[in-house]
Design a protein around this motif. Sequence first.
Motif, PDB file in Angstrom:
ATOM      1  N   GLY A 185      34.798  40.165  39.028  1.00  0.00           N
ATOM      2  CA  GLY A 185      35.200  41.519  38.695  1.00  0.00           C
ATOM      3  C   GLY A 185      36.666  41.601  38.321  1.00  0.00           C
ATOM      4  N   PHE A 186      37.045  42.772  37.803  1.00  0.00           N
ATOM      5  CA  PHE A 186      38.421  42.976  37.339  1.00  0.00           C
ATOM      6  C   PHE A 186      38.792  44.430  37.608  1.00  0.00           C
ATOM      7  N   THR A 187      39.774  44.667  38.471  1.00  0.00           N
ATOM      8  CA  THR A 187      40.133  46.023  38.878  1.00  0.00           C
ATOM      9  C   THR A 187      41.636  46.240  38.779  1.00  0.00           C
ATOM     10  N   ARG A 188      41.989  47.351  38.163  1.00  0.00           N
ATOM     11  CA  ARG A 188      43.379  47.794  38.138  1.00  0.00           C
ATOM     12  C   ARG A 188      43.595  48.734  39.316  1.00  0.00           C
ATOM     13  N   LEU A 189      44.606  48.465  40.129  1.00  0.00           N
ATOM     14  CA  LEU A 189      44.981  49.339  41.237  1.00  0.00           C
ATOM     15  C   LEU A 189      46.122  50.223  40.749  1.00  0.00           C
ATOM     16  N   MET A 190      45.867  51.537  40.673  1.00  0.00           N
ATOM     17  CA  MET A 190      46.827  52.455  40.061  1.00  0.00           C
ATOM     18  C   MET A 190      47.405  53.423  41.091  1.00  0.00           C
ATOM     19  N   ALA A 191      48.713  53.346  41.301  1.00  0.00           N
ATOM     20  CA  ALA A 191      49.408  54.298  42.165  1.00  0.00           C
ATOM     21  C   ALA A 191      49.747  55.527  41.351  1.00  0.00           C
ATOM     22  N   CYS A 192      49.113  56.663  41.653  1.00  0.00           N
ATOM     23  CA  CYS A 192      49.304  57.829  40.805  1.00  0.00           C
ATOM     24  C   CYS A 192      49.004  59.110  41.564  1.00  0.00           C
ATOM     25  N   ASN A 193      49.911  60.071  41.465  1.00  0.00           N
ATOM     26  CA  ASN A 193      49.708  61.391  42.073  1.00  0.00           C
ATOM     27  C   ASN A 193      49.375  62.454  41.039  1.00  0.00           C
ATOM     28  N   LYS A 194      49.248  62.052  39.764  1.00  0.00           N
ATOM     29  CA  LYS A 194      48.938  63.001  38.701  1.00  0.00           C
ATOM     30  C   LYS A 194      47.431  63.193  38.581  1.00  0.00           C
ATOM     31  N   THR A 234      32.883  42.812  47.542  1.00  0.00           N
ATOM     32  CA  THR A 234      32.028  41.816  48.223  1.00  0.00           C
ATOM     33  C   THR A 234      32.307  40.396  47.772  1.00  0.00           C
ATOM     34  N   ALA A 235      33.277  40.197  46.890  1.00  0.00           N
ATOM     35  CA  ALA A 235      33.582  38.854  46.405  1.00  0.00           C
ATOM     36  C   ALA A 235      34.124  37.986  47.538  1.00  0.00           C
ATOM     37  N   ASP A 236      33.987  36.681  47.380  1.00  0.00           N
ATOM     38  CA  ASP A 236      34.480  35.747  48.398  1.00  0.00           C
ATOM     39  C   ASP A 236      36.003  35.614  48.346  1.00  0.00           C
ATOM     40  N   TYR A 237      36.548  35.546  47.127  1.00  0.00           N
ATOM     41  CA  TYR A 237      37.986  35.325  46.965  1.00  0.00           C
ATOM     42  C   TYR A 237      38.582  36.384  46.035  1.00  0.00           C
ATOM     43  N   ILE A 238      39.788  36.818  46.367  1.00  0.00           N
ATOM     44  CA  ILE A 238      40.485  37.825  45.582  1.00  0.00           C
ATOM     45  C   ILE A 238      41.661  37.170  44.861  1.00  0.00           C
ATOM     46  N   ILE A 239      41.687  37.316  43.532  1.00  0.00           N
ATOM     47  CA  ILE A 239      42.802  36.841  42.715  1.00  0.00           C
ATOM     48  C   ILE A 239      43.801  37.992  42.595  1.00  0.00           C
ATOM     49  N   VAL A 240      44.991  37.826  43.128  1.00  0.00           N
ATOM     50  CA  VAL A 240      46.019  38.868  43.065  1.00  0.00           C
ATOM     51  C   VAL A 240      47.061  38.455  42.029  1.00  0.00           C
ATOM     52  N   LEU A 241      47.119  39.214  40.931  1.00  0.00           N
ATOM     53  CA  LEU A 241      48.055  38.932  39.844  1.00  0.00           C
ATOM     54  C   LEU A 241      49.013  40.096  39.672  1.00  0.00           C
ATOM     55  N   ASP A 242      49.946  39.955  38.722  1.00  0.00           N
ATOM     56  CA  ASP A 242      50.820  41.043  38.306  1.00  0.00           C
ATOM     57  C   ASP A 242      50.359  41.536  36.946  1.00  0.00           C
ATOM     58  N   ILE A 295      42.506  41.467  40.850  1.00  0.00           N
ATOM     59  CA  ILE A 295      43.149  42.769  41.026  1.00  0.00           C
ATOM     60  C   ILE A 295      44.630  42.651  40.676  1.00  0.00           C
ATOM     61  N   PHE A 296      45.243  43.788  40.324  1.00  0.00           N
ATOM     62  CA  PHE A 296      46.683  43.845  40.084  1.00  0.00           C
ATOM     63  C   PHE A 296      47.138  45.284  40.276  1.00  0.00           C
ATOM     64  N   SER A 297      48.372  45.469  40.712  1.00  0.00           N
ATOM     65  CA  SER A 297      48.904  46.785  41.061  1.00  0.00           C
ATOM     66  C   SER A 297      49.804  47.321  39.952  1.00  0.00           C
TER      67      SER A 297
END
Length: 622
Positions: free
Chosen positions: A80-89, A136-144, A52-54
């Motif tokens: 898995g691979f997920t983009r976390l998007m901060a957005c009010n639009k 449900t993954a065991d470990y979360i990879i937090v990147l930029d 994941i990444f923000s």
Amino acid sequence: MAPSSRQGFARTRRGIIQLVLASALALLPSTIPAAHAAADAPTSTEATLWTIFSTECNPYFDWQSLGLLYSFRKVNQNGGFTRLMACNKSPPPGVYVVPDTHVHPNYAVHPRTKDAYSPYNKPFSIMHWLEYAKPTADYIIVLDADMVFRKAFTAVMLGVEKGRPISAHYGYLIGIFKDNFMKIKERVPNVEKAQQVGGFSVMHIEDLEQVAPRWLYWTEEVRQDPESWSNTGDIFNANGKAGPPWISEMYGYVFACAEVGVDFKVSNNVMLYPGYQPPAEPWPAVLHYGITYNVDDYAFDKHWYMGSDFTTCPGRIFNKPMRPEELVNKPGSMEYRRKTVALTVASSLYEATKWWSGHHCNRTLPDPQKQSYSCSTMSNGVVSCLEVKDTNAHSELLQRLRGAGLEEDTREVCKEDNNKCCDWAAGGECDKNPSYMLDSCQMSCNLCGGGCREGCCPMKQGNNEEKMAKEEAGKDERRRSEVTLTSPYAALLELESSVGVANVDKEVAMHEQAATGFEARAEADRTIDREVQRIEKRVTAGEAARVPSVSTTKDEEGDSEEDDEEEDYEHNALWFLELRGNTLLAFGTGTLFTLFLLSVVPSSRRRLGIGERVREKEKGSQ
């Protein structure tokens, strides 16, 4: 909405997202390996990973997200691979760039305090994703966002386990040390266990579920406590006098981890800045392009492309980097390896945008005209580049580079720039501070062939963890000295990349001054603190008539603005001390009035942030 209804809605939404993701993956061409292919799926006994990444929702983060996604698939990283998007639009722009994008409300402005601070989004986005996506993954990879994969890795390779995540060493987080006062530390449970970590992390999901809400909570607390704004190592807030530190979120993170009780494995092998000397293979696995770097006549700085849109059709393609065989250095040399590792970023961004124009826009664009740069490294480690457009100047540049490359390949490559290299290497510094050690202590770090000097060999990872843990408590002085070995510019810019575009112009404008003046600023602050203490004693004795001048040390550039700032501070010190009694009285009266209002206003009328809701829940449980 009732809990059961909300859970049902979350499951339905997750099912739809998975269906869309599966459909998108099926459309991807074979040029990008599918990380979810059945042949590469982890065995039932292998720990599962999720990356994941923000980001925020703008073109600047769209092309970074594309580059990270492309590299993820190119190296065939599992999970898995997920983009976390901060957005009010609505609809969120750029949501199509990454098939699995989790959109959440933008938390850049705090709902209660109205504090505008985009790093709030990092812990908030992770909290929101954990609550609604229910991974449900065991470990979360937090990147930029401004990172790319170079090698795939597994939990076994990293040696992580529940309660034992991994991260990089961030030596500038000096506020964790006992002798550096931050008022908030009095309230942080287990604060003595706080570690100087950041950049990336791989953490067990159960640990992250505990850390995330406290991460946001302590970030909010640091931002609202002026007595916790100094002694943080932040080079942009004048040691607390210019407002809350930009790295408040990073302290929120390390304080939350200390409170929860996770004990980090600290390694600088996994992640590397392009241009730095890399560790031995298979590392680094991730490259973080938060700073300017160059390879021969190629150069890159992400801030050059802040206003550029690479993902809206017809698209745009990054400059094509040179091939390894075109480098001025010979294969097998340390410079050749350093440059080929750095080119991973250039290749990933070029290939990603080239692929995007053809796959998404249905028309593969031609390569842009080659750009060449002449670069130099300043005394503070910051790379400065100018584009070379003249043909004759370009020819001269290439000749100079070839000559420099020949000198680099023929000179003695093994060097020891400090007589403490041996002790540092034996203490594990080749892993903890590779950006310095692998460049300046090459013999002690066993990079020269024939083995390292007796008694200097780096400690083997895994065999000395118990010894390292016992030594950790006694390393405050060494860690503090490492602040001088880390470019403050690199350290601060990488924070911007992890949470959203904010204060970038300020950083770019100030980085050279801040980096070169870091030591001078610290010494000036210490001098002023001593002077204020002396004045306080004189005020108590009724002797103070005026504030004497304070001699501060100028930085390498003779920064007069910094001197003026410190001078203004010293001339206000006595005024502040004389009014302290009245201020405390006014503050006490205001506090009582605020408590009265809170007691008569129903809690349902107050608009609380996530961190405040955590506090309310704690009070209820008591």
